[in-house]
Design a protein around this motif. Structure first.
Motif, PDB file in Angstrom:
ATOM      1  N   ALA A 210     -57.961  13.729  54.586  1.00  0.00           N
ATOM      2  CA  ALA A 210     -58.545  12.571  53.609  1.00  0.00           C
ATOM      3  C   ALA A 210     -57.600  12.487  52.513  1.00  0.00           C
ATOM      4  O   ALA A 210     -57.538  12.021  51.488  1.00  0.00           O
ATOM      5  CB  ALA A 210     -59.703  13.167  53.170  1.00  0.00           C
ATOM      6  N   GLN A 211     -56.407  13.225  52.574  1.00  0.00           N
ATOM      7  CA  GLN A 211     -55.354  13.661  51.611  1.00  0.00           C
ATOM      8  C   GLN A 211     -54.178  13.004  51.762  1.00  0.00           C
ATOM      9  O   GLN A 211     -53.429  12.968  53.117  1.00  0.00           O
ATOM     10  CB  GLN A 211     -55.351  14.917  51.325  1.00  0.00           C
ATOM     11  CG  GLN A 211     -54.212  15.458  50.081  1.00  0.00           C
ATOM     12  CD  GLN A 211     -54.018  16.826  49.812  1.00  0.00           C
ATOM     13  OE1 GLN A 211     -54.924  17.559  50.219  1.00  0.00           O
ATOM     14  NE2 GLN A 211     -53.338  17.163  48.684  1.00  0.00           N
ATOM     15  N   ARG A 212     -53.732  12.114  50.897  1.00  0.00           N
ATOM     16  CA  ARG A 212     -52.235  11.252  50.886  1.00  0.00           C
ATOM     17  C   ARG A 212     -51.256  12.035  50.430  1.00  0.00           C
ATOM     18  O   ARG A 212     -51.294  12.757  49.453  1.00  0.00           O
ATOM     19  CB  ARG A 212     -52.546   9.794  50.296  1.00  0.00           C
ATOM     20  CG  ARG A 212     -51.188   9.062  50.331  1.00  0.00           C
ATOM     21  CD  ARG A 212     -51.550   7.734  50.093  1.00  0.00           C
ATOM     22  NE  ARG A 212     -52.495   7.126  51.132  1.00  0.00           N
ATOM     23  CZ  ARG A 212     -52.660   5.925  51.431  1.00  0.00           C
ATOM     24  NH1 ARG A 212     -52.093   5.101  50.544  1.00  0.00           N
ATOM     25  NH2 ARG A 212     -53.655   5.441  52.439  1.00  0.00           N
ATOM     26  N   VAL A 213     -50.435  12.196  51.483  1.00  0.00           N
ATOM     27  CA  VAL A 213     -49.061  13.207  51.091  1.00  0.00           C
ATOM     28  C   VAL A 213     -47.912  12.417  51.039  1.00  0.00           C
ATOM     29  O   VAL A 213     -47.895  11.488  51.679  1.00  0.00           O
ATOM     30  CB  VAL A 213     -49.215  14.400  51.794  1.00  0.00           C
ATOM     31  CG1 VAL A 213     -50.242  15.439  51.536  1.00  0.00           C
ATOM     32  CG2 VAL A 213     -48.986  14.049  53.212  1.00  0.00           C
ATOM     33  N   ASP A 214     -46.751  13.023  50.339  1.00  0.00           N
ATOM     34  CA  ASP A 214     -45.392  12.354  50.486  1.00  0.00           C
ATOM     35  C   ASP A 214     -44.520  13.690  51.282  1.00  0.00           C
ATOM     36  O   ASP A 214     -44.796  14.838  50.636  1.00  0.00           O
ATOM     37  CB  ASP A 214     -44.815  12.219  49.185  1.00  0.00           C
ATOM     38  CG  ASP A 214     -45.349  10.912  48.571  1.00  0.00           C
ATOM     39  OD1 ASP A 214     -45.717   9.947  49.442  1.00  0.00           O
ATOM     40  OD2 ASP A 214     -45.636  10.713  47.285  1.00  0.00           O
ATOM     41  N   THR A 215     -43.604  13.031  52.398  1.00  0.00           N
ATOM     42  CA  THR A 215     -43.041  14.161  52.951  1.00  0.00           C
ATOM     43  C   THR A 215     -41.535  13.739  52.616  1.00  0.00           C
ATOM     44  O   THR A 215     -41.153  12.374  52.866  1.00  0.00           O
ATOM     45  CB  THR A 215     -43.213  14.310  54.342  1.00  0.00           C
ATOM     46  OG1 THR A 215     -44.442  14.891  54.774  1.00  0.00           O
ATOM     47  CG2 THR A 215     -42.052  14.745  55.163  1.00  0.00           C
ATOM     48  N   GLY A 216     -40.538  14.463  52.309  1.00  0.00           N
ATOM     49  CA  GLY A 216     -39.210  14.094  51.948  1.00  0.00           C
ATOM     50  C   GLY A 216     -38.255  14.600  53.195  1.00  0.00           C
ATOM     51  O   GLY A 216     -38.408  15.916  53.591  1.00  0.00           O
ATOM     52  N   PHE A 217     -37.235  13.777  53.294  1.00  0.00           N
ATOM     53  CA  PHE A 217     -36.215  14.068  54.486  1.00  0.00           C
ATOM     54  C   PHE A 217     -34.822  13.927  53.928  1.00  0.00           C
ATOM     55  O   PHE A 217     -34.690  12.552  53.358  1.00  0.00           O
ATOM     56  CB  PHE A 217     -36.790  13.601  55.661  1.00  0.00           C
ATOM     57  CG  PHE A 217     -35.526  14.017  56.981  1.00  0.00           C
ATOM     58  CD1 PHE A 217     -35.793  14.860  57.505  1.00  0.00           C
ATOM     59  CD2 PHE A 217     -34.574  13.120  57.131  1.00  0.00           C
ATOM     60  CE1 PHE A 217     -35.074  15.306  58.569  1.00  0.00           C
ATOM     61  CE2 PHE A 217     -33.628  13.453  58.122  1.00  0.00           C
ATOM     62  CZ  PHE A 217     -33.865  14.538  58.950  1.00  0.00           C
ATOM     63  N   ARG A 218     -33.907  14.479  53.850  1.00  0.00           N
ATOM     64  CA  ARG A 218     -32.557  13.952  53.627  1.00  0.00           C
ATOM     65  C   ARG A 218     -31.597  13.945  54.793  1.00  0.00           C
ATOM     66  O   ARG A 218     -31.551  14.997  55.384  1.00  0.00           O
ATOM     67  CB  ARG A 218     -31.880  14.904  52.467  1.00  0.00           C
ATOM     68  CG  ARG A 218     -30.431  14.773  51.998  1.00  0.00           C
ATOM     69  CD  ARG A 218     -30.166  15.400  50.828  1.00  0.00           C
ATOM     70  NE  ARG A 218     -28.824  15.264  50.610  1.00  0.00           N
ATOM     71  CZ  ARG A 218     -28.237  14.514  49.721  1.00  0.00           C
ATOM     72  NH1 ARG A 218     -29.085  13.515  49.399  1.00  0.00           N
ATOM     73  NH2 ARG A 218     -27.093  14.511  49.619  1.00  0.00           N
ATOM     74  N   THR A 219     -31.158  12.998  55.129  1.00  0.00           N
ATOM     75  CA  THR A 219     -30.281  12.620  56.074  1.00  0.00           C
ATOM     76  C   THR A 219     -29.010  13.612  55.951  1.00  0.00           C
ATOM     77  O   THR A 219     -28.380  13.467  54.700  1.00  0.00           O
ATOM     78  CB  THR A 219     -29.985  11.186  56.404  1.00  0.00           C
ATOM     79  OG1 THR A 219     -29.415  10.606  55.410  1.00  0.00           O
ATOM     80  CG2 THR A 219     -31.331  10.413  56.987  1.00  0.00           C
ATOM     81  N   ARG A 220     -28.274  14.084  57.050  1.00  0.00           N
ATOM     82  CA  ARG A 220     -27.194  14.457  56.783  1.00  0.00           C
ATOM     83  C   ARG A 220     -25.902  13.724  56.396  1.00  0.00           C
ATOM     84  O   ARG A 220     -25.119  13.791  55.661  1.00  0.00           O
ATOM     85  CB  ARG A 220     -26.661  15.512  58.037  1.00  0.00           C
ATOM     86  CG  ARG A 220     -25.209  16.160  57.936  1.00  0.00           C
ATOM     87  CD  ARG A 220     -25.012  16.767  59.463  1.00  0.00           C
ATOM     88  NE  ARG A 220     -25.863  18.025  59.310  1.00  0.00           N
ATOM     89  CZ  ARG A 220     -26.224  18.990  60.545  1.00  0.00           C
ATOM     90  NH1 ARG A 220     -25.193  18.667  61.353  1.00  0.00           N
ATOM     91  NH2 ARG A 220     -27.096  19.672  60.387  1.00  0.00           N
ATOM     92  N   HIS A 221     -25.965  12.449  56.924  1.00  0.00           N
ATOM     93  CA  HIS A 221     -25.036  11.523  56.434  1.00  0.00           C
ATOM     94  C   HIS A 221     -25.737  10.199  55.711  1.00  0.00           C
ATOM     95  O   HIS A 221     -26.686   9.750  56.367  1.00  0.00           O
ATOM     96  CB  HIS A 221     -24.082  10.879  57.790  1.00  0.00           C
ATOM     97  CG  HIS A 221     -23.503  11.918  58.530  1.00  0.00           C
ATOM     98  ND1 HIS A 221     -22.325  12.569  58.134  1.00  0.00           N
ATOM     99  CD2 HIS A 221     -24.034  12.823  59.682  1.00  0.00           C
ATOM    100  CE1 HIS A 221     -21.887  13.437  58.982  1.00  0.00           C
ATOM    101  NE2 HIS A 221     -22.696  13.454  59.866  1.00  0.00           N
ATOM    102  N   ALA A 222     -25.188   9.980  54.584  1.00  0.00           N
ATOM    103  CA  ALA A 222     -25.978   8.706  53.991  1.00  0.00           C
ATOM    104  C   ALA A 222     -25.934   7.470  54.640  1.00  0.00           C
ATOM    105  O   ALA A 222     -26.898   6.828  54.214  1.00  0.00           O
ATOM    106  CB  ALA A 222     -24.999   8.557  52.605  1.00  0.00           C
ATOM    107  N   ALA A 223     -24.961   7.087  55.483  1.00  0.00           N
ATOM    108  CA  ALA A 223     -25.199   6.141  56.320  1.00  0.00           C
ATOM    109  C   ALA A 223     -26.354   5.998  57.215  1.00  0.00           C
ATOM    110  O   ALA A 223     -26.726   4.729  57.594  1.00  0.00           O
ATOM    111  CB  ALA A 223     -23.863   5.989  57.248  1.00  0.00           C
ATOM    112  N   ASN A 224     -27.077   7.082  57.379  1.00  0.00           N
ATOM    113  CA  ASN A 224     -28.295   7.103  58.221  1.00  0.00           C
ATOM    114  C   ASN A 224     -29.478   6.709  57.625  1.00  0.00           C
ATOM    115  O   ASN A 224     -30.549   6.433  58.040  1.00  0.00           O
ATOM    116  CB  ASN A 224     -28.302   8.218  58.859  1.00  0.00           C
ATOM    117  CG  ASN A 224     -27.335   8.767  59.868  1.00  0.00           C
ATOM    118  OD1 ASN A 224     -26.862   9.741  60.145  1.00  0.00           O
ATOM    119  ND2 ASN A 224     -26.488   7.535  60.469  1.00  0.00           N
ATOM    120  N   LYS A 225     -29.465   6.663  56.267  1.00  0.00           N
ATOM    121  CA  LYS A 225     -30.822   6.582  55.578  1.00  0.00           C
ATOM    122  C   LYS A 225     -31.434   5.211  55.663  1.00  0.00           C
ATOM    123  O   LYS A 225     -32.387   5.115  56.000  1.00  0.00           O
ATOM    124  CB  LYS A 225     -30.258   6.707  53.940  1.00  0.00           C
ATOM    125  CG  LYS A 225     -30.135   8.144  53.430  1.00  0.00           C
ATOM    126  CD  LYS A 225     -29.878   8.105  52.030  1.00  0.00           C
ATOM    127  CE  LYS A 225     -28.907   7.121  51.487  1.00  0.00           C
ATOM    128  NZ  LYS A 225     -28.666   7.533  49.980  1.00  0.00           N
TER     129      LYS A 225
END
Length: 199
Positions: free
Chosen positions: A134-149
């Motif tokens: 019932a809880q809305r959440v945010d998950t953060g992920f940083r790609t190793r290479h900017a081109a993959n974002k």
């Protein structure tokens, strides 16, 4: 003797800081005891639509990127691989449990400049918004290479059911939630092994 006194004082201060941090973490775990566990990853998630190596940053309360979710190992940062499948997103972490976000729980995906404990360049993090029970959440992920974002965001956005999205978030243009959107850019496959797409 005076130098020994300064050393002892420094060690004492560090010990107090560590103790306070541990107390704060335990209080956070207690406060979040009602947060449900994420779904277990499926035994066979199916073919990988896109994946990228990088770092799992954190999971927080949606919209409050300083309120880290600590329970169920969701507060542990570490190297990870984010893999997009037809049924959802798998974030396989080194030394921690895999985080599986079912397709039906995804609500949006966007780029941001940072979240709790990790602030980077503008639009340096991929933020997945999803429903954990019932809880809305945010998950953060940083790609190793900017081109993959951009490619990772596009692949995840294709899983998000069509509907109203928050400003600055991405969602598919198609009205059919069961049909993934195809990226029509001429170069879809990164040249690095850290990000690749299988058609």
């Amino acid at each position: 003797m005076e130098s020994l006194g300064w050393v002892a004082l420094t060690v004492g201060i560090i010990a107090v800081i560590v103790a306070l941090m541990g107390l704060g973490w335990r209080n956070r775990l207690r406060r979040q005891s009602d947060v449900p566990e994420p779904h277990e990853p499926p035994a066979d998630p199916g073919p990988v639509l896109y994946e990228a190596e990088g770092q799992y940053v954190a999971t927080t309360t949606a919209g409050d990127w300083l309120d880290r979710i600590a329970v169920h190992g969701l507060g542990l940062r570490g190297n990870a691989v984010a893999a997009v499948h037809e049924d959802g997103v798998l974030i396989s972490r080194t030394g921690a449990r895999t985080v599986f976000i079912p397709r039906g729980d995804l609500t949006s995906v966007q780029l941001a400049g940072g979240m709790t404990g990790k602030f980077v360049e503008k639009e340096g993090l991929v933020i997945l918004t999803w429903d954990l029970g019932a809880q809305r959440v945010d998950t953060g992920f940083r790609t190793r290479h900017a081109a993959n974002k951009a490619q990772l965001v596009a692949a995840i956005a294709a899983l998000v059911p069509a509907g109203p999205a928050r400003p600055g978030t991405a969602r598919p243009d198609t009205a059919r939630p069961d049909t993934p959107r195809r990226d029509t850019t001429p170069d879809r496959t990164p040249s690095t092994p850290e990000g690749r797409e299988q058609l």
